[in-house]
Design a protein around this motif. Structure first.
Motif, PDB file in Angstrom:
ATOM      1  N   ALA A 232       0.810  -1.220   0.000  1.00 15.79           N
ATOM      2  CA  ALA A 232       0.000   0.000   0.000  1.00 15.79           C
ATOM      3  C   ALA A 232       0.841   1.267   0.000  1.00 15.79           C
ATOM      4  N   VAL A 233       2.096   1.184   0.436  1.00 14.99           N
ATOM      5  CA  VAL A 233       2.926   2.393   0.488  1.00 14.99           C
ATOM      6  C   VAL A 233       3.981   2.433  -0.607  1.00 14.99           C
ATOM      7  N   ILE A 234       4.174   1.342  -1.335  1.00 12.66           N
ATOM      8  CA  ILE A 234       5.158   1.348  -2.420  1.00 12.66           C
ATOM      9  C   ILE A 234       4.749   2.391  -3.460  1.00 12.66           C
ATOM     10  N   GLY A 235       5.700   3.231  -3.855  1.00  9.61           N
ATOM     11  CA  GLY A 235       5.425   4.261  -4.853  1.00  9.61           C
ATOM     12  C   GLY A 235       4.765   5.502  -4.300  1.00  9.61           C
ATOM     13  N   THR A 236       4.558   5.572  -2.996  1.00  8.31           N
ATOM     14  CA  THR A 236       3.944   6.749  -2.387  1.00  8.31           C
ATOM     15  C   THR A 236       4.986   7.529  -1.594  1.00  8.31           C
ATOM     16  N   SER A 237       4.616   8.740  -1.219  1.00  4.61           N
ATOM     17  CA  SER A 237       5.478   9.572  -0.382  1.00  4.61           C
ATOM     18  C   SER A 237       5.089   9.444   1.084  1.00  4.61           C
ATOM     19  N   LEU A 238       4.335   8.409   1.401  1.00 10.39           N
ATOM     20  CA  LEU A 238       3.824   8.165   2.754  1.00 10.39           C
ATOM     21  C   LEU A 238       2.946   9.323   3.222  1.00 10.39           C
ATOM     22  N   ASP A 239       2.075   9.761   2.317  1.00  5.26           N
ATOM     23  CA  ASP A 239       1.094  10.776   2.677  1.00  5.26           C
ATOM     24  C   ASP A 239       0.064  10.160   3.624  1.00  5.26           C
ATOM     25  N   ALA A 240      -0.811  10.992   4.152  1.00  5.76           N
ATOM     26  CA  ALA A 240      -1.785  10.541   5.151  1.00  5.76           C
ATOM     27  C   ALA A 240      -2.693   9.442   4.618  1.00  5.76           C
ATOM     28  N   VAL A 241      -3.106   9.562   3.357  1.00  9.05           N
ATOM     29  CA  VAL A 241      -3.997   8.557   2.768  1.00  9.05           C
ATOM     30  C   VAL A 241      -3.295   7.204   2.670  1.00  9.05           C
ATOM     31  N   SER A 242      -2.049   7.210   2.222  1.00  7.91           N
ATOM     32  CA  SER A 242      -1.287   5.965   2.085  1.00  7.91           C
ATOM     33  C   SER A 242      -1.043   5.312   3.437  1.00  7.91           C
ATOM     34  N   LEU A 243      -0.713   6.136   4.416  1.00  5.51           N
ATOM     35  CA  LEU A 243      -0.484   5.597   5.765  1.00  5.51           C
ATOM     36  C   LEU A 243      -1.756   4.975   6.322  1.00  5.51           C
ATOM     37  N   LYS A 244      -2.895   5.616   6.068  1.00  6.75           N
ATOM     38  CA  LYS A 244      -4.166   5.075   6.548  1.00  6.75           C
ATOM     39  C   LYS A 244      -4.480   3.745   5.883  1.00  6.75           C
ATOM     40  N   LYS A 245      -4.200   3.642   4.571  1.00  7.51           N
ATOM     41  CA  LYS A 245      -4.422   2.381   3.854  1.00  7.51           C
ATOM     42  C   LYS A 245      -3.524   1.276   4.386  1.00  7.51           C
ATOM     43  N   ALA A 246      -2.274   1.623   4.656  1.00  9.34           N
ATOM     44  CA  ALA A 246      -1.336   0.626   5.166  1.00  9.34           C
ATOM     45  C   ALA A 246      -1.775   0.128   6.541  1.00  9.34           C
ATOM     46  N   ALA A 247      -2.174   1.040   7.415  1.00  3.18           N
ATOM     47  CA  ALA A 247      -2.625   0.645   8.750  1.00  3.18           C
ATOM     48  C   ALA A 247      -3.853  -0.252   8.662  1.00  3.18           C
ATOM     49  N   ALA A 248      -4.785   0.093   7.772  1.00  3.87           N
ATOM     50  CA  ALA A 248      -6.006  -0.706   7.616  1.00  3.87           C
ATOM     51  C   ALA A 248      -5.682  -2.095   7.082  1.00  3.87           C
ATOM     52  N   ALA A 249      -4.748  -2.168   6.118  1.00  5.28           N
ATOM     53  CA  ALA A 249      -4.361  -3.471   5.555  1.00  5.28           C
ATOM     54  C   ALA A 249      -3.678  -4.334   6.620  1.00  5.28           C
ATOM     55  N   ALA A 250      -2.889  -3.704   7.473  1.00 11.07           N
ATOM     56  CA  ALA A 250      -2.235  -4.446   8.550  1.00 11.07           C
ATOM     57  C   ALA A 250      -3.267  -4.937   9.570  1.00 11.07           C
ATOM     58  N   GLU A 251      -4.187  -4.081   9.941  1.00 11.19           N
ATOM     59  CA  GLU A 251      -5.210  -4.465  10.916  1.00 11.19           C
ATOM     60  C   GLU A 251      -6.063  -5.619  10.400  1.00 11.19           C
ATOM     61  N   ALA A 252      -6.238  -5.697   9.084  1.00 16.45           N
ATOM     62  CA  ALA A 252      -7.095  -6.725   8.500  1.00 16.45           C
ATOM     63  C   ALA A 252      -6.563  -8.138   8.728  1.00 16.45           C
TER      64      ALA A 252
END
Length: 287
Positions: A232-252
């Motif tokens: 979810a964070v590959i290719g991103t600048s670790l913006d807020a949206v990307s961080l939120k997606k990564a956290a949600a994917a981890a929680e899943a």
């Protein structure tokens, strides 16, 4: 709080230790640092009649570079990891993680082999080994074999170790120069297992994440590699949206037990926060 009776053995070689464990079978247990086994023996949750102490085997200690990998003997202590210039230079996340394990008294005795080998979901090093792509060397009555950390953990306290086998070394590929890293851990007090913890190793290129691996501690019956969260964070600048997606994917993929550290939803929520913090701190360190 007194262990049952047992015979004590102190072999001088891996071959001798394997023979003892093989000969005595289910009645024998290998002793490394002892921080998991001895308390269980005191509570009579484990009652081996033969204790095979690995401290007399000189070949199970030490840290060395082998090509593009660092090889660490299973009986190397957490304190020795913290004192190693080689680890500080090539795998600083190992030192960051070791500093969060219990307290100095435990770290002087606790070993990396014991931490990764017994399959305790609360131990810190297993998830880090998944994150780093580590391989374990196992030696037993049928010889030696290499098992990836990602294939080693099968359930709480269940691993790929076969009867008579000993984990003798950990081999870790050296991350690229300039990589970012972080191990974030929330615990109730010094010495406690994590309520939730996350390891991150990544690289950056042009202000964006080029590669990433995320490991999770004490959020399932085994350590977890959060593959989708990393994607979810590959290719991103670790913006807020990307961080939120990564956290949600981890929680899943989290499935922690409700215990004194909190209910399931709280521990998953904290796990997501640990992932976010680790990603941010790792990116800040990347060059």
């Amino acid at each position: 709080m007194i262990p049952g009776p047992f015979d004590y053995h102190r072999p001088a070689s891996v071959a001798d230790a394997v023979k003892l464990l093989t000969d005595f079978g289910d009645d024998a247990r290998a002793l490394a640092g002892g921080h998991s086994l001895v308390p269980m023996m005191k509570l009579r949750l484990a009652a081996p009649t033969h204790l095979v102490d690995l401290h007399g085997i000189a070949g199970l200690k030490g840290i060395r570079r082998d090509g593009h990998s660092i090889v660490i003997g299973a009986m190397t202590t957490q304190h020795e990891l913290l004192a190693s210039d080689e680890i500080a230079t090539t795998l600083p996340i190992l030192q960051e993680t070791a500093l969060l394990i219990a307290d100095p008294q435990v770290r002087y005795r606790g070993t990396i082999g014991g931490n990764v080998a017994n399959g305790d979901p609360g131990n810190d090093m297993p998830a880090l080994m998944l994150t780093l792509g580590a391989t374990y060397r196992l030696e037993g009555p049928s010889g030696a074999r290499e098992v990836a950390a990602s294939e080693f953990y099968q359930g709480a306290y269940f691993t790929a170790l076969e009867p008579g086998e000993i984990l003798t070394a950990v081999s870790i590929p050296i991350p690229p120069t300039g990589h970012g890293y972080a191990y974030e851990k929330l615990k109730r007090k010094v010495g406690d297992y994590a309520t939730a913890a996350a390891a991150v190793v990544l690289t950056m290129a042009g202000g964006k994440v080029a590669s990433c691996a995320i490991g999770l501690t004490n959020l399932h019956e085994t350590p977890l590699l959060a593959v989708d969260a990393a994607k979810a964070v590959i290719g991103t600048s670790l913006d807020a949206v990307s961080l939120k997606k990564a956290a949600a994917a981890a929680e899943a993929i989290m499935s922690p037990a409700a215990d004194a550290r909190g209910p399931v939803e709280y521990r998953k929520h904290v796990g997501g926060i640990m992932v976010t913090r680790a990603l941010q701190r790792a990116a800040a360190r990347a060059k």
